[in-house]
Design a protein around this motif. Structure first.
Motif, short mmCIF file in Angstrom:
data_model
loop_
_atom_site.label_atom_id
_atom_site.label_comp_id
_atom_site.label_asym_id
_atom_site.label_seq_id
_atom_site.Cartn_x
_atom_site.Cartn_y
_atom_site.Cartn_z
N THR A 1 0.84 -1.18 0.00
CA THR A 1 0.00 0.00 0.00
C THR A 1 0.88 1.24 0.00
O THR A 1 2.10 1.16 0.17
CB THR A 1 -0.91 0.04 1.23
N PHE A 2 0.28 2.38 -0.19
CA PHE A 2 0.99 3.64 -0.16
C PHE A 2 0.49 4.48 1.01
O PHE A 2 0.33 5.70 0.89
CB PHE A 2 0.80 4.37 -1.50
N SER A 3 0.29 3.81 2.13
CA SER A 3 -0.30 4.49 3.29
C SER A 3 0.60 5.59 3.84
O SER A 3 0.12 6.51 4.49
CB SER A 3 -0.62 3.46 4.38
N ARG A 4 1.90 5.51 3.60
CA ARG A 4 2.81 6.55 4.08
C ARG A 4 3.11 7.59 3.00
O ARG A 4 3.80 8.56 3.25
CB ARG A 4 4.12 5.93 4.55
N GLY A 5 2.58 7.34 1.83
CA GLY A 5 2.87 8.25 0.72
C GLY A 5 1.60 8.80 0.11
O GLY A 5 0.78 9.40 0.80
N ALA A 6 1.45 8.55 -1.17
CA ALA A 6 0.28 9.06 -1.87
C ALA A 6 0.06 8.24 -3.14
O ALA A 6 0.95 7.55 -3.61
CB ALA A 6 0.47 10.53 -2.23
N MET A 7 -1.15 8.35 -3.64
CA MET A 7 -1.43 7.83 -4.97
C MET A 7 -1.92 8.99 -5.81
O MET A 7 -2.71 9.82 -5.34
CB MET A 7 -2.46 6.71 -4.90
N GLY A 8 -1.43 9.05 -7.02
CA GLY A 8 -1.76 10.18 -7.86
C GLY A 8 -2.16 9.76 -9.26
O GLY A 8 -1.99 8.61 -9.66
N TRP A 9 -2.72 10.71 -9.96
CA TRP A 9 -3.07 10.56 -11.36
C TRP A 9 -2.34 11.64 -12.16
O TRP A 9 -2.33 12.82 -11.76
CB TRP A 9 -4.57 10.69 -11.57
N PHE A 10 -1.79 11.21 -13.25
CA PHE A 10 -1.15 12.12 -14.19
C PHE A 10 -1.73 11.84 -15.57
O PHE A 10 -2.35 10.79 -15.79
CB PHE A 10 0.37 11.92 -14.21
N ARG A 11 -1.54 12.75 -16.48
CA ARG A 11 -2.00 12.51 -17.85
C ARG A 11 -0.98 13.07 -18.84
O ARG A 11 -0.23 13.99 -18.52
CB ARG A 11 -3.37 13.13 -18.08
N GLN A 12 -1.00 12.48 -20.01
CA GLN A 12 -0.09 12.92 -21.04
C GLN A 12 -0.80 12.90 -22.39
O GLN A 12 -1.26 11.85 -22.84
CB GLN A 12 1.16 12.03 -21.09
N ALA A 13 -0.89 14.06 -22.99
CA ALA A 13 -1.47 14.20 -24.32
C ALA A 13 -0.35 14.12 -25.35
O ALA A 13 0.81 14.37 -25.03
CB ALA A 13 -2.21 15.52 -24.43
N PRO A 14 -0.68 13.77 -26.58
CA PRO A 14 0.35 13.65 -27.62
C PRO A 14 1.14 14.95 -27.78
O PRO A 14 0.56 16.03 -27.86
CB PRO A 14 -0.47 13.36 -28.88
#
Length: 124
Positions: free
Chosen positions: A27-40
C-alpha cells in the motif's frame, strides 16, 4: 508493486468517466497515490493526488471542481471520477504511487510506481 489502471474510454464533451487504480503488493499508506496525464506531444502533467496517511486530496486547477478522488482501502483502489469532461482532457491517464509523502506531490519524479496508462478521449 503493481498498479493496474482501468476505466478509460471515449465520451462526448460534458460526459463522465470513472478511472480506477488498484495497487497490489503493497500500500501507499505513508505516501500518496496520484493521477497524471499525457497528451500527444505534451509533457506528463499532474491531475490529482490523495495522501495516504491523511486522506488529503490535491487537484490541478484545470480539473478542480470537475474531478473527484476517492479510495477504497479494503480494495487498495483509488478512483478518479471525471465529470463535465472537455476535449482538452483527452490524454493517456496514468496512476502512480509514492511510497513516502513528498510535498512535491505534483512532480512525476517523486512517484516510485506507475500503472500502464488508460486512454481517455473526449469528443467535441
Amino acid at each position: 508493486v503493481q498498479l493496474q489502471a482501468s476505466g478509460g474510454g471515449l465520451v462526448q464533451a460534458g460526459g463522465s468517466l470513472r478511472l480506477s487504480c488498484t495497487a497490489s503488493g503493497r500500500t501507499f499508506s505513508r505516501g500518496a497515490m496520484g493521477w497524471f496525464r499525457q497528451a500527444p506531444g505534451k509533457e506528463r502533467e499532474f491531475v490529482a493526488a490523495i495522501r495516504g496517511d491523511a486522506n488529503t486530496k490535491y487537484y490541478s486547477d484545470s480539473v478542480k471542481a470537475r474531478f473527484t478522488l476517492s479510495r477504497d482501502n479494503a480494495k487498495n483502489t483509488v478512483y478518479l471520477q471525471m465529470n463535465n469532461l472537455k476535449p482538452e482532457d483527452t490524454a493517456v491517464y496514468y496512476c502512480a504511487g509514492q511510497q513516502v509523502w513528498h510535498i512535491y506531490y505534483y512532480d512525476p519524479a517523486q512517484y516510485n510506481s506507475w500503472g500502464q496508462g488508460t486512454q481517455v478521449t473526449v469528443s467535441s
